[in-house]
Scaffold this motif. Sequence first.
Motif, PDB file in Angstrom:
ATOM      1  N   LEU A   3      52.570  39.734  28.874  1.00 37.01           N
ATOM      2  CA  LEU A   3      52.632  40.378  30.187  1.00 37.01           C
ATOM      3  C   LEU A   3      54.058  40.789  30.532  1.00 37.01           C
ATOM      4  O   LEU A   3      54.283  41.837  31.132  1.00 37.01           O
ATOM      5  CB  LEU A   3      52.082  39.426  31.271  1.00 37.01           C
ATOM      6  N   GLY A   4      55.021  39.958  30.169  1.00 34.46           N
ATOM      7  CA  GLY A   4      56.417  40.316  30.412  1.00 34.46           C
ATOM      8  C   GLY A   4      56.813  41.567  29.677  1.00 34.46           C
ATOM      9  O   GLY A   4      57.537  42.420  30.210  1.00 34.46           O
ATOM     10  N   ARG A   5      56.321  41.730  28.465  1.00 34.92           N
ATOM     11  CA  ARG A   5      56.677  42.915  27.663  1.00 34.92           C
ATOM     12  C   ARG A   5      56.101  44.197  28.247  1.00 34.92           C
ATOM     13  O   ARG A   5      56.653  45.283  28.023  1.00 34.92           O
ATOM     14  CB  ARG A   5      56.200  42.733  26.222  1.00 34.92           C
ATOM     15  N   VAL A   6      54.986  44.104  28.979  1.00 40.27           N
ATOM     16  CA  VAL A   6      54.396  45.315  29.541  1.00 40.27           C
ATOM     17  C   VAL A   6      54.800  45.523  30.992  1.00 40.27           C
ATOM     18  O   VAL A   6      54.282  46.422  31.661  1.00 40.27           O
ATOM     19  CB  VAL A   6      52.854  45.304  29.408  1.00 40.27           C
ATOM     20  N   GLY A   7      55.716  44.693  31.527  1.00 37.39           N
ATOM     21  CA  GLY A   7      56.285  44.971  32.837  1.00 37.39           C
ATOM     22  C   GLY A   7      55.940  44.012  33.945  1.00 37.39           C
ATOM     23  O   GLY A   7      56.424  44.180  35.072  1.00 37.39           O
ATOM     24  N   ALA A   8      55.095  42.997  33.693  1.00 31.89           N
ATOM     25  CA  ALA A   8      54.744  42.053  34.756  1.00 31.89           C
ATOM     26  C   ALA A   8      55.882  41.062  34.975  1.00 31.89           C
ATOM     27  O   ALA A   8      56.654  40.763  34.064  1.00 31.89           O
ATOM     28  CB  ALA A   8      53.472  41.302  34.393  1.00 31.89           C
ATOM     29  N   SER A  37      53.087  33.677  34.733  1.00 34.31           N
ATOM     30  CA  SER A  37      52.852  32.245  34.859  1.00 34.31           C
ATOM     31  C   SER A  37      51.535  31.959  35.569  1.00 34.31           C
ATOM     32  O   SER A  37      50.784  31.047  35.181  1.00 34.31           O
ATOM     33  CB  SER A  37      54.011  31.602  35.630  1.00 34.31           C
ATOM     34  N   ALA A  38      51.205  32.749  36.599  1.00 36.44           N
ATOM     35  CA  ALA A  38      49.956  32.561  37.333  1.00 36.44           C
ATOM     36  C   ALA A  38      48.749  32.831  36.445  1.00 36.44           C
ATOM     37  O   ALA A  38      47.752  32.097  36.471  1.00 36.44           O
ATOM     38  CB  ALA A  38      49.920  33.470  38.562  1.00 36.44           C
ATOM     39  N   VAL A  39      48.838  33.886  35.628  1.00 36.95           N
ATOM     40  CA  VAL A  39      47.743  34.210  34.706  1.00 36.95           C
ATOM     41  C   VAL A  39      47.600  33.106  33.662  1.00 36.95           C
ATOM     42  O   VAL A  39      46.493  32.673  33.331  1.00 36.95           O
ATOM     43  CB  VAL A  39      47.969  35.575  34.038  1.00 36.95           C
ATOM     44  N   ASP A  40      48.717  32.648  33.131  1.00 36.45           N
ATOM     45  CA  ASP A  40      48.694  31.580  32.127  1.00 36.45           C
ATOM     46  C   ASP A  40      48.038  30.320  32.692  1.00 36.45           C
ATOM     47  O   ASP A  40      47.212  29.681  32.036  1.00 36.45           O
ATOM     48  CB  ASP A  40      50.113  31.280  31.658  1.00 36.45           C
ATOM     49  N   ASP A  41      48.400  29.967  33.915  1.00 42.64           N
ATOM     50  CA  ASP A  41      47.808  28.790  34.546  1.00 42.64           C
ATOM     51  C   ASP A  41      46.305  28.968  34.754  1.00 42.64           C
ATOM     52  O   ASP A  41      45.519  28.031  34.541  1.00 42.64           O
ATOM     53  CB  ASP A  41      48.480  28.512  35.891  1.00 42.64           C
ATOM     54  N   ALA A  42      45.912  30.168  35.167  1.00 43.71           N
ATOM     55  CA  ALA A  42      44.497  30.425  35.417  1.00 43.71           C
ATOM     56  C   ALA A  42      43.690  30.342  34.118  1.00 43.71           C
ATOM     57  O   ALA A  42      42.619  29.731  34.074  1.00 43.71           O
ATOM     58  CB  ALA A  42      44.316  31.797  36.066  1.00 43.71           C
ATOM     59  N   LEU A  43      44.206  30.933  33.063  1.00 47.85           N
ATOM     60  CA  LEU A  43      43.498  30.898  31.782  1.00 47.85           C
ATOM     61  C   LEU A  43      43.382  29.468  31.257  1.00 47.85           C
ATOM     62  O   LEU A  43      42.433  29.129  30.546  1.00 47.85           O
ATOM     63  CB  LEU A  43      44.206  31.783  30.756  1.00 47.85           C
ATOM     64  N   GLY A  44      44.322  28.637  31.629  1.00 47.12           N
ATOM     65  CA  GLY A  44      44.269  27.249  31.204  1.00 47.12           C
ATOM     66  C   GLY A  44      43.138  26.464  31.825  1.00 47.12           C
ATOM     67  O   GLY A  44      42.800  25.377  31.347  1.00 47.12           O
ATOM     68  N   THR A  45      42.524  26.998  32.883  1.00 50.66           N
ATOM     69  CA  THR A  45      41.407  26.311  33.539  1.00 50.66           C
ATOM     70  C   THR A  45      40.055  26.707  32.961  1.00 50.66           C
ATOM     71  O   THR A  45      39.033  26.122  33.330  1.00 50.66           O
ATOM     72  CB  THR A  45      41.395  26.613  35.048  1.00 50.66           C
TER      73      THR A  45
END
Length: 202
Positions: free
Chosen positions: A1-6, A12-20
């Motif tokens: 996500l960082g590489r595409v501009g986020a 971090s929010a997406v990573d945390d969500a996917l972890g659930t």
Amino acid sequence: LGRVGASDRVASAVDDALGTVEAGAGGAVAVADSSGVLILEALPESPRADVVRWGPRASLSAVLEHRQAAIPAVVVLADRLGADLAAGHFGHEMRGVTVDGSDDPITKTGQGGWSQARYQTRAEQTWDQNAREVVAEIERLAGQIDPVTILIGGDVRAVELIVDALPQTHRSLVRRLDHGRAVDSSGDLRDRDVTREPHGAT
């Protein structure tokens, strides 16, 4: 996500969500904006490709394609004794269950005599009770997956009783199958009907 501009915060929010997401899921879809994750949806099977995008508009084409391919349905193959049912999404594993009703009596008698009418009435009552047990199971499964179609095939009289006993909200979802529960050479034709029918539904 960082590489595409986020931003790091969004990533971090997406990573945390996917972890659930449950470990048994085939994949997941996450949609986020600068405020955080807006949509998180587990997938029963792995997506064809991993897609990471960031832009002014959400990229939902892959999500829509997946949802259209995964049609929620209940399949009912009935006879006068009960039914074999399956519920889930076409293209994915479906949960199966069997309803075995009463068989006392299950067939009418052709013999004459004073008891014939009583015996035939009891047979009709048995068919009706078995159909209502099947309907109760259809309603239970439908409550779990919210189907867009209910496919029913099998003995003509059994199918009529089941459809008549369904609530109108689910009766309107019924599609009839040409083949049913009988274990014979019609099995391949029945499976083809079940697979083809939902894709012709609107």
